[in-house]
Scaffold this active site. Sequence first.
Site, short mmCIF file in Angstrom:
data_model
loop_
_atom_site.label_atom_id
_atom_site.label_comp_id
_atom_site.label_asym_id
_atom_site.label_seq_id
_atom_site.Cartn_x
_atom_site.Cartn_y
_atom_site.Cartn_z
N HIS A 25 0.86 -1.18 0.00
CA HIS A 25 0.00 0.00 0.00
C HIS A 25 0.90 1.23 0.00
O HIS A 25 1.21 1.81 1.04
CB HIS A 25 -0.91 -0.03 1.24
CG HIS A 25 -2.00 1.00 1.21
ND1 HIS A 25 -3.24 0.82 1.78
CD2 HIS A 25 -2.03 2.24 0.66
CE1 HIS A 25 -3.98 1.89 1.59
NE2 HIS A 25 -3.26 2.77 0.91
N HIS A 27 1.44 4.64 -2.54
CA HIS A 27 1.09 5.42 -3.74
C HIS A 27 2.36 6.11 -4.22
O HIS A 27 2.94 6.91 -3.47
CB HIS A 27 0.03 6.46 -3.39
CG HIS A 27 -1.24 5.87 -2.84
ND1 HIS A 27 -2.35 5.65 -3.62
CD2 HIS A 27 -1.56 5.43 -1.60
CE1 HIS A 27 -3.32 5.11 -2.87
NE2 HIS A 27 -2.86 4.96 -1.64
N HIS A 213 -9.34 0.32 -1.81
CA HIS A 213 -9.38 0.99 -0.51
C HIS A 213 -10.83 0.87 0.00
O HIS A 213 -11.77 1.23 -0.72
CB HIS A 213 -9.06 2.48 -0.65
CG HIS A 213 -7.62 2.81 -0.85
ND1 HIS A 213 -6.85 2.24 -1.82
CD2 HIS A 213 -6.81 3.68 -0.18
CE1 HIS A 213 -5.61 2.74 -1.74
NE2 HIS A 213 -5.57 3.62 -0.76
N GLU A 216 -11.72 2.61 5.29
CA GLU A 216 -10.73 3.57 5.81
C GLU A 216 -11.49 4.67 6.56
O GLU A 216 -11.48 4.70 7.78
CB GLU A 216 -9.91 4.17 4.64
CG GLU A 216 -8.90 5.22 5.09
CD GLU A 216 -8.20 5.97 3.94
OE1 GLU A 216 -8.68 5.91 2.79
OE2 GLU A 216 -7.18 6.63 4.22
N ASP A 294 1.77 4.06 2.80
CA ASP A 294 0.71 4.81 2.10
C ASP A 294 1.27 5.97 1.27
O ASP A 294 1.47 5.81 0.07
CB ASP A 294 -0.34 5.31 3.10
CG ASP A 294 -1.70 5.54 2.47
OD1 ASP A 294 -1.85 5.29 1.27
OD2 ASP A 294 -2.64 5.96 3.19
N ASP A 295 1.48 7.12 1.91
CA ASP A 295 1.98 8.31 1.22
C ASP A 295 3.11 8.89 2.07
O ASP A 295 2.94 9.92 2.73
CB ASP A 295 0.85 9.33 1.06
CG ASP A 295 -0.33 8.74 0.30
OD1 ASP A 295 -0.24 8.61 -0.93
OD2 ASP A 295 -1.33 8.36 0.95
#
Length: 354
Positions: A25, A27, A213, A216, A294-295
């Site tokens: 996961h 991005h 996703h 969340e 994630d980010d």
Amino acid sequence: MSYPNHGCSDEMKSFLLDLPKCEHHLHLEGTLGPELLFPLAKRNNISFPDDFPKTEEELADTYEKFEGLDGFLKYYYISMAVLITEQDFFDLAWTYFTRVHKEGLVHAEVFFDPQGHTDRGVHIDVVVSGFKKACIKAENELGISTKLIMCLLRHMPVSHCEETIQDSKKHFENGTIQGLGLDSSEANFPPELFIECYKTVSGFHPDVKLTAHAGEESGAINVVTALDKLNVTRIDHGINSVEDPELMKRLSDEKVMLTICPVSNWKIQLVKDISELPFQKLLDADVPFSINSDDPAYFRNYILDTFILVQKSFGWDMKTWVKISKNSIRGSWMEPERMKLLEDKVDQIYAKYN
Ligand code: HPA
Ligand code: ZN
């Protein structure tokens, strides 16, 4: 808040560094930090809206905390404007791979958001080509196995998603893109809107993998719908699955892995503190999960720091990390030989410390 160091001795930190880690996961556009954003803006002559932070420091301060998922996504989408050429996409992904290689990452299944680029006139082939070149270089030079997963932006019109799917068809057919995901604002865009999109993409290649996703910022119902109607085999985030005992049993029985992103959940204020996340419930119910960043450029924690923060919050023993690491390997979309090799590596690392 700052995290105390309990449960994370120097020995434990070294063990966490040594563990072979997988990300499911991540991005790629979420690795675009202030330090790369401003130079790329200059390179491509891009200017930002008037109220956008003007310096690296100002932007980093803004990233300390976000007002919910949409508060983060606002910066995420504005920042993408600096990515124009194949070289930009390559540089972004290659910078990420070289960084996490030093943190013990061995396998990366990475997301990208073509609609964030095609909407600005950048052709999807440019995006895919730049990212793919970085993936190949990471495999050859760093030994990181990779998969490229195209995400649909759920806040965009379904017709735009369908066009993107047609534009991506050849990349699925030739195996360049290996998976489909669904991201962006969850609250008003439930999975059932994308049933046809998922059906179309799953027909492009017999090995195409599906994830989304879900659970969340919205409830467990979106996880159930993604499984039932989109036929995904994995769930991204999925933390709200714990609301539904029947779903928890299903995730455990069917070995559906949740790709959890603890620092993301904390920084967009879904939880006040990482220790509030339901890791213990998932472990007790035998629901497989992986731990992801994630980010990381926005949430200011790459994979190793994420593992360390989780350890500081939960104080697990090494056996628990072995279980999590093996579940993360088994939940990956990698070839069985590589799975076996990485599981053996986990055992070797455990033996080194015990
Ligand atoms: N959730 C939804 N959309 C996103 C995310 C996320 O974690 N990261 C990038 N786009
Ligand atoms: Zn995500």
